[in-house]
Design a protein around this motif. Structure first.
Motif, short mmCIF file in Angstrom:
data_model
loop_
_atom_site.label_atom_id
_atom_site.label_comp_id
_atom_site.label_asym_id
_atom_site.label_seq_id
_atom_site.Cartn_x
_atom_site.Cartn_y
_atom_site.Cartn_z
N MET A 1 0.84 -1.17 0.00
CA MET A 1 0.00 0.00 0.00
C MET A 1 0.89 1.23 0.00
SD MET A 1 -2.85 1.19 2.83
CE MET A 1 -3.35 -0.49 3.03
N ALA A 2 0.69 2.14 -0.95
CA ALA A 2 1.52 3.35 -1.06
C ALA A 2 1.41 4.20 0.20
CB ALA A 2 1.09 4.17 -2.27
N ALA A 3 2.49 4.89 0.50
CA ALA A 3 2.53 5.81 1.64
C ALA A 3 3.09 7.13 1.16
CB ALA A 3 3.40 5.24 2.75
N TYR A 4 2.61 8.21 1.76
CA TYR A 4 3.00 9.56 1.35
C TYR A 4 3.55 10.32 2.54
CZ TYR A 4 0.38 8.30 -2.74
OH TYR A 4 -0.06 7.65 -3.86
N VAL A 5 4.62 11.05 2.30
CA VAL A 5 5.17 11.97 3.29
C VAL A 5 4.86 13.37 2.78
CG1 VAL A 5 7.26 12.84 4.41
CG2 VAL A 5 6.99 10.38 3.99
N ILE A 6 4.18 14.15 3.60
CA ILE A 6 3.82 15.52 3.24
C ILE A 6 4.59 16.45 4.18
CG2 ILE A 6 1.95 17.20 3.05
CD1 ILE A 6 0.11 14.76 2.49
N VAL A 7 5.21 17.45 3.58
CA VAL A 7 6.08 18.36 4.32
C VAL A 7 5.63 19.80 4.13
CG1 VAL A 7 8.47 19.12 4.67
CG2 VAL A 7 8.01 16.79 3.83
N GLU A 8 5.47 20.50 5.23
CA GLU A 8 5.25 21.95 5.22
C GLU A 8 6.54 22.57 5.73
OE1 GLU A 8 0.60 21.85 6.65
OE2 GLU A 8 2.16 22.31 8.09
N ALA A 9 7.12 23.46 4.94
CA ALA A 9 8.40 24.04 5.34
C ALA A 9 8.33 25.56 5.37
CB ALA A 9 9.50 23.60 4.37
N ASP A 10 8.98 26.12 6.37
CA ASP A 10 9.18 27.56 6.49
C ASP A 10 10.68 27.79 6.41
OD1 ASP A 10 6.43 28.26 6.90
OD2 ASP A 10 6.61 27.37 8.89
N ILE A 11 11.09 28.52 5.39
CA ILE A 11 12.52 28.69 5.08
C ILE A 11 13.00 30.05 5.59
CG2 ILE A 11 14.20 28.80 3.21
CD1 ILE A 11 12.03 27.09 1.59
N PHE A 12 14.07 30.02 6.39
CA PHE A 12 14.63 31.29 6.86
C PHE A 12 16.04 31.53 6.33
CE2 PHE A 12 14.64 28.23 10.39
CZ PHE A 12 15.99 28.08 10.64
N ASP A 13 16.62 30.53 5.65
CA ASP A 13 17.91 30.72 4.98
C ASP A 13 17.87 29.91 3.68
OD1 ASP A 13 20.62 30.46 4.06
OD2 ASP A 13 21.29 31.06 6.06
N ALA A 14 17.59 30.61 2.59
CA ALA A 14 17.40 29.95 1.29
C ALA A 14 18.66 29.24 0.81
CB ALA A 14 16.94 30.96 0.25
N ALA A 15 19.84 29.77 1.08
CA ALA A 15 21.08 29.14 0.62
C ALA A 15 21.28 27.78 1.31
CB ALA A 15 22.27 30.05 0.90
N ILE A 16 21.03 27.73 2.59
CA ILE A 16 21.15 26.45 3.31
C ILE A 16 20.08 25.48 2.82
CG2 ILE A 16 20.89 25.33 5.56
CD1 ILE A 16 22.24 27.79 6.79
N TYR A 17 18.87 25.96 2.62
CA TYR A 17 17.80 25.08 2.16
C TYR A 17 18.12 24.53 0.76
CZ TYR A 17 13.17 23.07 1.93
OH TYR A 17 12.13 22.18 1.85
N ASP A 18 18.76 25.34 -0.08
CA ASP A 18 19.17 24.86 -1.40
C ASP A 18 20.15 23.71 -1.29
OD1 ASP A 18 17.48 26.58 -2.77
OD2 ASP A 18 19.06 28.04 -3.23
N ALA B 1 10.27 22.66 9.70
CA ALA B 1 9.35 21.87 8.89
C ALA B 1 8.49 20.94 9.74
CB ALA B 1 10.13 21.04 7.86
N LYS B 2 7.35 20.56 9.16
CA LYS B 2 6.48 19.53 9.71
C LYS B 2 6.42 18.41 8.69
CE LYS B 2 3.34 22.84 11.79
NZ LYS B 2 1.98 23.36 11.72
N PHE B 3 6.59 17.17 9.14
CA PHE B 3 6.52 16.00 8.27
C PHE B 3 5.36 15.13 8.77
CE2 PHE B 3 10.55 17.46 7.10
CZ PHE B 3 11.09 16.69 6.09
N ILE B 4 4.50 14.70 7.86
CA ILE B 4 3.45 13.75 8.23
C ILE B 4 3.50 12.57 7.27
CG2 ILE B 4 1.95 15.47 9.31
CD1 ILE B 4 0.20 15.40 6.80
N LEU B 5 3.09 11.41 7.76
CA LEU B 5 3.10 10.17 6.98
C LEU B 5 1.68 9.65 6.89
CD1 LEU B 5 4.56 7.78 5.64
CD2 LEU B 5 5.00 6.88 7.94
N ILE B 6 1.24 9.37 5.67
CA ILE B 6 -0.12 8.91 5.42
C ILE B 6 -0.07 7.72 4.48
CG2 ILE B 6 -2.39 9.51 4.48
CD1 ILE B 6 -1.68 12.43 4.99
#
Length: 94
Positions: free
Chosen positions: A1-18, A87-92
């Protein structure tokens, strides 16, 4: 059965996030996963949205998703991510 990880992210340093974005695909693929979407901005049709980015990953099953998230390789990427975002990570399961 497929599973999905959904992430909400708030970025405060774009270079590090890249840097994080460069590391993550190989870790996802190593566990049979793929990106369903990686995007911003999100267009709100109803309700409120206050995050910078939304990401959705698909894995063959919940076990594979957890193995990815807790893998040594992803934990190294996660450490970098935490220096540039929150970030927030959820698994469904489908």
């Amino acid at each position: 059965m497929a599973a999905y990880v959904i992430v909400e992210a708030d970025i405060f340093d774009a270079a590090i996030y890249d840097e994080y974005k460069k590391l993550t695909p190989a870790t996802v693929e190593a566990h049979g996963g793929k990106f369903v979407l990686r995007g911003n901005p999100v267009e709100v049709l109803e309700g409120e949205w206050s995050h910078d980015r939304l990401v959705m990953l698909e894995f063959p099953d919940k076990k594979s998703a957890k193995e990815w998230y807790y893998s040594k390789e992803y934990q190294e990427a996660k450490e970098i991510r935490s220096k540039g975002s929150k970030a927030k990570f959820i698994l469904i399961e489908q």
